[in-house]
Design an enzyme around this catalytic site. Structure first.
Site, short mmCIF file in Angstrom:
data_model
loop_
_atom_site.label_atom_id
_atom_site.label_comp_id
_atom_site.label_asym_id
_atom_site.label_seq_id
_atom_site.Cartn_x
_atom_site.Cartn_y
_atom_site.Cartn_z
N ASP A 215 -11.56 16.41 -46.89
CA ASP A 215 -11.49 16.05 -45.47
C ASP A 215 -12.93 15.83 -45.11
O ASP A 215 -13.48 16.95 -45.34
CB ASP A 215 -10.66 16.66 -44.42
CG ASP A 215 -9.22 16.43 -44.58
OD1 ASP A 215 -9.14 15.39 -45.38
OD2 ASP A 215 -8.72 16.82 -43.72
N HIS B 267 -9.63 8.52 -42.66
CA HIS B 267 -9.35 9.75 -41.80
C HIS B 267 -9.44 9.38 -40.10
O HIS B 267 -9.82 10.25 -39.35
CB HIS B 267 -10.46 10.81 -42.14
CG HIS B 267 -9.70 12.27 -41.91
ND1 HIS B 267 -8.48 12.38 -41.80
CD2 HIS B 267 -10.42 13.46 -41.46
CE1 HIS B 267 -8.31 13.88 -41.49
NE2 HIS B 267 -9.45 14.32 -41.11
N HIS C 158 -11.52 10.41 -35.27
CA HIS C 158 -10.77 11.65 -35.65
C HIS C 158 -10.19 12.01 -34.05
O HIS C 158 -10.17 13.24 -33.64
CB HIS C 158 -12.17 12.73 -35.91
CG HIS C 158 -11.27 13.60 -36.51
ND1 HIS C 158 -11.08 15.02 -35.81
CD2 HIS C 158 -11.23 14.08 -37.79
CE1 HIS C 158 -10.56 15.76 -37.00
NE2 HIS C 158 -10.52 15.30 -38.02
N HIS D 198 -12.28 21.27 -47.46
CA HIS D 198 -13.16 20.45 -46.77
C HIS D 198 -14.51 20.16 -47.61
O HIS D 198 -14.94 21.28 -47.98
CB HIS D 198 -13.45 21.12 -45.40
CG HIS D 198 -12.09 20.98 -44.43
ND1 HIS D 198 -10.68 21.65 -44.73
CD2 HIS D 198 -11.89 20.33 -43.20
CE1 HIS D 198 -10.00 21.14 -43.70
NE2 HIS D 198 -10.56 20.11 -43.08
#
Length: 276
Positions: free
Chosen positions: A94, A145, A149, A244
């Site tokens: 991510d 994504h 967000h 991440h």
């Protein structure tokens, strides 16, 4: 058909027409047979599928149990684990913003010839276009994504939901000249059944995860030993690993981590294989 009635509505009925009328109203509002009762239960269960993605690890080396079963997710083209009969790992990152760690992560992936999916947001494309280009040129998937967000489970309007995905697609295509591959990860793992349906209607595969650890606090990074203590014993067949790209620990240990997984007999697969 079962009709929902609120407590306030019942009070008004009782006050205006007396107890007998209230009981009569309740009688006609109750399911009249087993089929209606089953339908009501199914509708309630469906409505309750609004959640934060969660996992229960029961045995090291075995896939965890998701709070929504894998078979249930697949009806909406959603996954949290791959084929558990194969020693394949699916690497995902991510990427909410860039803080200098991604280049080292890409170097480690290149060294091991390991494909990955980087789930990016709109800000990432705006501020780190050269890294997005590198991801594409080195054969990685750039996943969706969302544009901003947000908590997608709070978005009930179909058009508003679509804008978060198509807006990011447009940024990606404007930068790379290529269409975005349709893999979607809900921000913070927040989702609803309606979200899964909407993503599916837009042609997306929704990708959760079966292995992650607390790596996102940049001012409180885990030590190498802490990272290995989570990521090594819990690896399993078909694992979808979430890391991440902002983690200094991940950037530092990734080469060694991939080496250790390979020594255990694992190979690295692409999400395109996961979704068939």
């Amino acid at each position: 058909m079962f009709i929902t009635i609120t407590r306030d509505t019942l009070c008004r009925i009782g006050a205006g027409a007396g107890v007998c009328a209230l009981l009569a109203a309740l009688f006609f509002l109750l399911p009249q047979d087993g089929q209606d009762a089953a339908q009501t239960a199914a509708e309630a269960q469906s409505a309750a599928l609004i959640s934060d993605w969660g996992l229960s690890f029961q045995t090291n080396g075995q896939p965890p149990v998701g709070n929504v079963p894998a078979d249930t997710l697949r009806q909406w083209d959603a996954y949290y684990v791959g084929d558990t009969s194969e020693k394949t790992i699916y690497l995902t990152f991510d990427a909410g913003y860039e803080n200098g760690c991604t280049a080292d992560i890409l170097d480690a992936l290149k060294k091991h010839n390991a494909p990955a999916c980087f789930f990016v947001v709109g800000n990432y494309i705006d501020t780190a276009p050269e890294l997005v280009q590198r991801m594409v040129s080195e054969g990685h998937i750039v996943g969706n994504h969302t544009l901003h967000h947000p908590d997608m489970s709070s978005i009930t309007d179909k058009d508003a939901f679509a804008v978060e995905l198509t807006g990011l697609e447009e940024k990606f295509t404007a930068l790379t000249g290529q269409p975005m591959q349709k893999f979607y990860r809900p921000p913070q793992g927040k989702f609803s059944e309606e979200n899964l349906k909407q993503a599916q209607e837009l042609g997306y595969t929704t990708v959760f995860w079966s292995l992650a650890y607390v790596d996102w606090y940049t001012d409180n990074q885990p030590t190498d030993e802490q990272a290995f203590s989570k990521l090594l014993p819990r690896i399993h067949n078909g694992a979808i690993v979430l890391l991440h790209s902002t983690s200094e620990t991940n950037a530092r240990i990734l080469d060694e981590l991939l080496t250790k997984w390979v020594e255990e007999g694992y190979t690295f697969g692409s999400l395109t294989e996961l979704a068939g």
